[in-house]
Each structure stands twice: as C-alpha cells, then as structure tokens.
Design an enzyme around this catalytic site. Structure first.
Site, PDB file in Angstrom:
ATOM      1  N   ASN A 136       0.841  -1.199   0.000  1.00  0.00           N
ATOM      2  CA  ASN A 136       0.000   0.000   0.000  1.00  0.00           C
ATOM      3  C   ASN A 136       0.877   1.249   0.000  1.00  0.00           C
ATOM      4  O   ASN A 136       1.964   1.259   0.565  1.00  0.00           O
ATOM      5  CB  ASN A 136      -0.961   0.002   1.194  1.00  0.00           C
ATOM      6  CG  ASN A 136      -0.418   0.753   2.388  1.00  0.00           C
ATOM      7  OD1 ASN A 136      -0.513   1.984   2.471  1.00  0.00           O
ATOM      8  ND2 ASN A 136       0.192   0.010   3.320  1.00  0.00           N
ATOM      9  N   PHE A 150      -1.493   8.361   4.274  1.00  0.00           N
ATOM     10  CA  PHE A 150      -2.219   9.050   5.358  1.00  0.00           C
ATOM     11  C   PHE A 150      -3.425   9.818   4.819  1.00  0.00           C
ATOM     12  O   PHE A 150      -3.666  10.975   5.191  1.00  0.00           O
ATOM     13  CB  PHE A 150      -1.311  10.016   6.122  1.00  0.00           C
ATOM     14  CG  PHE A 150      -0.225   9.394   6.943  1.00  0.00           C
ATOM     15  CD1 PHE A 150      -0.144   8.022   7.142  1.00  0.00           C
ATOM     16  CD2 PHE A 150       0.745  10.199   7.539  1.00  0.00           C
ATOM     17  CE1 PHE A 150       0.875   7.464   7.904  1.00  0.00           C
ATOM     18  CE2 PHE A 150       1.763   9.656   8.317  1.00  0.00           C
ATOM     19  CZ  PHE A 150       1.831   8.280   8.496  1.00  0.00           C
ATOM     20  N   SER A 152       5.930   5.036   8.494  1.00  0.00           N
ATOM     21  CA  SER A 152       5.285   4.744   7.213  1.00  0.00           C
ATOM     22  C   SER A 152       6.213   5.133   6.076  1.00  0.00           C
ATOM     23  O   SER A 152       6.819   6.208   6.103  1.00  0.00           O
ATOM     24  CB  SER A 152       3.974   5.525   7.089  1.00  0.00           C
ATOM     25  OG  SER A 152       3.479   5.430   5.747  1.00  0.00           O
ATOM     26  N   ASN A 189       5.187   5.900   3.170  1.00  0.00           N
ATOM     27  CA  ASN A 189       4.336   6.532   2.156  1.00  0.00           C
ATOM     28  C   ASN A 189       4.169   8.035   2.311  1.00  0.00           C
ATOM     29  O   ASN A 189       3.393   8.650   1.591  1.00  0.00           O
ATOM     30  CB  ASN A 189       2.970   5.842   2.138  1.00  0.00           C
ATOM     31  CG  ASN A 189       3.105   4.365   1.870  1.00  0.00           C
ATOM     32  OD1 ASN A 189       3.903   3.957   1.033  1.00  0.00           O
ATOM     33  ND2 ASN A 189       2.346   3.549   2.586  1.00  0.00           N
ATOM     34  N   THR A 190       4.862   8.633   3.277  1.00  0.00           N
ATOM     35  CA  THR A 190       4.953  10.083   3.401  1.00  0.00           C
ATOM     36  C   THR A 190       6.427  10.453   3.266  1.00  0.00           C
ATOM     37  O   THR A 190       7.264   9.939   4.014  1.00  0.00           O
ATOM     38  CB  THR A 190       4.401  10.571   4.758  1.00  0.00           C
ATOM     39  OG1 THR A 190       2.997  10.284   4.818  1.00  0.00           O
ATOM     40  CG2 THR A 190       4.616  12.061   4.932  1.00  0.00           C
ATOM     41  N   LYS A 248       5.670   3.577  16.784  1.00  0.00           N
ATOM     42  CA  LYS A 248       5.716   2.474  15.807  1.00  0.00           C
ATOM     43  C   LYS A 248       6.943   2.631  14.920  1.00  0.00           C
ATOM     44  O   LYS A 248       7.147   3.679  14.293  1.00  0.00           O
ATOM     45  CB  LYS A 248       4.446   2.475  14.957  1.00  0.00           C
ATOM     46  CG  LYS A 248       4.285   1.246  14.070  1.00  0.00           C
ATOM     47  CD  LYS A 248       2.878   1.202  13.488  1.00  0.00           C
ATOM     48  CE  LYS A 248       2.607  -0.100  12.756  1.00  0.00           C
ATOM     49  NZ  LYS A 248       1.202  -0.184  12.307  1.00  0.00           N
ATOM     50  N   ASN A 266       6.071  -1.603  11.411  1.00  0.00           N
ATOM     51  CA  ASN A 266       5.306  -1.103  10.277  1.00  0.00           C
ATOM     52  C   ASN A 266       5.601  -1.971   9.049  1.00  0.00           C
ATOM     53  O   ASN A 266       6.262  -3.011   9.157  1.00  0.00           O
ATOM     54  CB  ASN A 266       5.676   0.375  10.030  1.00  0.00           C
ATOM     55  CG  ASN A 266       4.502   1.191   9.506  1.00  0.00           C
ATOM     56  OD1 ASN A 266       3.780   0.746   8.622  1.00  0.00           O
ATOM     57  ND2 ASN A 266       4.336   2.390  10.033  1.00  0.00           N
TER      58      ASN A 266
END
Length: 351
Positions: free
Chosen positions: A110, A114, A178, A180-181, A220, A249
């Site tokens: 994925n 966010f 994450s 993804n940022t 996390k 994560n």
C-alpha cells in the site's frame, strides 16, 4: 463462509473491497450479526501500559483510518482497536491505485499516504467506539504529520494531533515509520527521534496536568532499520519516558516477493513476507529492553501459530491487519485462543 466472501472481494479493486468490507461489518454489527462471521471471544485479560486489555489481539492502524468503525470492528472480538493514522489537516493521500495484492505471497503493498479527513473530524468519529469501550475494549489513536509539512516542522503536527486526541485516547501511537509520506522515516534517526520524543514527552506532561490522567504513548518503528538503530530507538523511548514500542510497520524490502506481479509497486509491503523480519525485531527488542518497555508485535500474523510466535519472541500484545484480509474474522478468535493456551502453559511451567 469467509472463503466465498474473499473470492468476491478479491475480484474488486483492493481499495473498493476495503471500503465495502467496512460497510458490511457496520451493517452486521448494527443487526447483531457479527456472530455469523466470527466466533465469540472469551476474555483473556492482560495489563499493558497501565491499561487492562480484554485480550492480547488488536487491530492495527490502517484499517479504520477515520475512527468511524471502532465498535463494529470491536464486535469481531478484538481486545483493542488502533485507529488512524490521522493528521492535523485533511489530505487526500497518494493518487490511486494505491493498494496492490500479492496473492501468491499473501501480501499487500500500500502507498495510501495518510489519507484522512483531518483530526477534528477524526475526534468526532471516535464517539463511534463508545459501545466498544463500554464492553472494556481499548482504543488507541495513531497520529502522524501532513505530507505538506516540512520534515523539520514535523513536531508541530504531532503536537497538534496529540493535544486533540489526548482526551479521547486510551493510548496514543506515534507513526514515524510509514514509507508513504516523503522523508517521514527520517524521524527515526538518532537526533530527529530524540528531538521528537522530547517534545512529545514535555507536551504529555502538560496535558496530564490539564486532564488529570496520564495517557500512554507508543511509537511504531520500521522493520528496515538496522539492528543497532532499533536498539538506539528503543533506548530513546526509555530515556524520554514513553510507554511502548510497536514493531513493526510495513517494509520497503522486496526480497521475499521478487518476480511476483505488483512486487515492484512503490509502498509498504505487509503480510506473510514480513512475518520473519517483524518477529526478529520483536525478539531483538525483547532481548535488549529486558522488560523496560512492553512491545506490541505486528507484521505478518497470518495464523494462530504466528500470533504465538510473536508472543514467544517477547510481545505483550499483537495486532492483525493483512492476515485479517486474507483469513477473515475467524483469525481473531483463533489467535486469542492460541495465545491464551500458550499463556496458561507458560504459567504452569513457571509454577
């Protein structure tokens, strides 16, 4: 039953299937029908972070990003629900498509980024968990930074969210891992992490005075950190008086899925390809911390045996997500029961 449902869901785009699943769980819970898709889960209480969890099995952040389905998901037997990740301002996340299944490997990639409606709306939605909390369920609220916020100003975003969610959380989870940022994972660097944790700890002290209660804070971390980096991150949490570490994560590694369709898509990989590394990280943390902090084990729990392995590695709690997608609600009860048996056996050994 879930095998048939999964066949239908997996015929859909993954994000569409995700949203449809949440809607169906809400519908089933509203009619009291969750028992048709999951077994009843007996209490197996455990105390972690000063909180009483009705059982050891929780739902990881990412499933209920908006905190709008807490009681419905809780009705499936989870001992805790971690909602989010939420950011100060609403943001759309990354362009679609942004979720990809790797079915032969039981994995998911994925790059959601966010996506959420902002912390104010999130807090309004947290009220959806009232029934769940009345039954003793624990709610964690997971916070992050907006994509548009420069990384050097990240603390400002975390403080905004911490102030907003504090009164509504059983615990707060800090997402610095994450993939993804842009640049978010840089916050796990020694200097950056210590500055972030110092700011959060100081703010928590003030909020504790205002609200008359101390809300635990968990952090996390990523599985892709080197072992020494993981140890240093754990030491930083201890030094700043934080309460728990969540391991782990998603991973940016593709070693376990080379050659599979979708394997080269950008984003975080979860599911079975993450099982071994996430469990290694839990064990590494347990050996290093020696009980100074509890560990929530998450990553690649696809079976009840995987849940027990995380506990054997040193976790105090576990969380499901991708395993729930592949195996359905029965996995919750399977894991609760397996961990309960393991805990009883351990007590007998120690007697």
């Amino acid at each position: 039953m879930y095998t048939l449902a999964r066949r239908a869901l997996f015929a859909l785009d993954p994000e569409t299937a995700h949203n449809l699943t949440l809607g169906n769980i809400d519908w089933a819970a509203g009619l009291g029908l969750t028992k048709l898709v999951s077994r009843a889960v007996a209490d197996d209480p455990v105390h972690v972070m000063g909180l009483r969890f009705p059982n050891t099995v929780g739902l990881a952040a990412g499933m209920d990003k908006e905190a709008a389905h807490i009681s419905s998901l809780g009705a499936l037997g989870f001992g805790h629900i971690e909602a989010g990740t939420v950011t100060p301002k609403a943001q759309p996340g990354n362009p679609k498509p942004r979720i990809f299944r790797l079915i032969p490997a039981q994995g998911v990639i994925n790059r959601m980024g966010f996506n959420n409606e902002g912390v104010d709306r999130f807090i309004e939605n947290v009220a959806s968990g009232e029934k769940y909390r009345a039954r003793g369920g624990i709610v964690g609220l997971n916070i992050g930074k907006n994509a548009a916020t420069p990384i050097e100003n990240a603390l400002d975003d975390y403080l905004i969210c911490l102030r907003k969610v504090y009164a509504h959380s059983d615990y707060v989870a800090i997402n610095v891992s994450s993939p993804n940022t842009k640049n978010l994972r840089a916050l796990q660097g020694d200097k950056e992490l210590n500055e972030l944790l110092a700011g959060l700890a100081a703010e928590r002290n003030q909020l504790q005075e205002i609200h008359g209660r101390r809300v635990p804070i968990a952090v996390k971390i990523a599985p892709d950190l080197a072992d020494d980096e993981i140890r240093r991150a754990a030491d930083a949490l201890v030094a700043h008086g934080l309460d728990c570490i969540i391991a782990t994560n998603t991973t940016i590694s593709r070693e376990a899925v080379k050659g599979l369709p979708n394997a080269e898509e950008m984003g975080g990989l979860s599911g079975k390809p993450l099982t071994v590394r996430s469990t290694e990280v839990v064990h590494l943390l347990s050996q290093h911390l020696q009980g100074r902090l509890p560990i929530i084990g998450v990553g690649g729990i696809m079976t009840a045996d995987d849940a027990v392995s995380k506990m054997q590695a040193g976790a105090s709690l576990i969380q499901l997500y991708t395993g729930f997608i592949y195996s359905g609600p029965e996995l919750v009860a399977d894991c609760v029961e397996a961990v309960a048996r393991w805990r009883v056996a351990n007590l007998k050994k120690g007697a």
